[in-house]
Design a protein around this motif. Sequence first.
Motif, PDB file in Angstrom:
ATOM      1  N   HIS A  16     -23.380 -27.513  36.234  1.00 41.98           N
ATOM      2  CA  HIS A  16     -23.771 -26.331  35.458  1.00 41.98           C
ATOM      3  C   HIS A  16     -23.308 -25.051  36.134  1.00 41.98           C
ATOM      4  N   GLU A  43     -22.940 -32.661  30.279  1.00 46.06           N
ATOM      5  CA  GLU A  43     -24.334 -32.317  29.983  1.00 46.06           C
ATOM      6  C   GLU A  43     -25.283 -33.280  30.688  1.00 46.06           C
ATOM      7  N   GLN A 101     -25.252 -32.295  34.465  1.00 49.09           N
ATOM      8  CA  GLN A 101     -25.152 -30.869  34.750  1.00 49.09           C
ATOM      9  C   GLN A 101     -25.949 -30.433  35.977  1.00 49.09           C
TER      10      GLN A 101
END
Length: 241
Positions: free
Chosen positions: A94, A124, A127
């Motif tokens: 992230h 995702e 992340q």
Amino acid sequence: MIEIRDLHVDYGKVSAVRGVSVTARPGRVTLVLGANGAGKTTTLRTVAGLTTPSSGDVLLDGESIKGWPAHKILKRGISLVPEGRKVFGSLTVHENLKIGGLVASKKAREESMRTVFEMFPILEERQSGPAGLLSGGEQQMLAFGRSLMSQPGYILMDEPSMGLAPAVVDRVMASVRSIADRGIGVLMVEQNAEAGMKIADDVVVVNRGESVYSGPVDEARNHSSVVLAFLGEAALTGTDN
């Protein structure tokens, strides 16, 4: 449209690029082929503002961006995915993506993050984990995602398949095609010519710093300069068909 016109780049007394001309268009993958040392990476770095040309020009939608600093070129919509991916291994996935969106507004970053996660669900899922623990293919997806965070109109890709297993190369190239299908122009340097030509629209062959062929991928397979490029620089001695 990105237009590279008769580009020349020198490193001291050494001419790395000696007359390269390339055009990259929205929604199309332009593949740049050539042996090691042909000037391919230098061409990308010059477009990205990391190297200053000695002569020639680089235009974006008709405006010269030659000599512009890299941050200004990024803001104008040209992003670079460097050779070797260059992810920040100690940072989370992230955090790597957020770095890619620093030039964009908060709203744009949020939109881009959703787009990246839609394109690359594995990012995702992971992340919160360190980017350094991703596989090579996953790190390449992260490099693509980081580049997309600035919402570029064009992405420059330097050897995206480098160091990857053959099965992973196919997935990476499918991702390149997916990016272009979203309307983003891709200018890609790739040593794996066969893999690159499977997803490219246009091909440019560079030999010893000069463009020796430019045309649609469908025509390139029947052109001697392209065929010989598969064999390396030493083989580029034939006469064009």
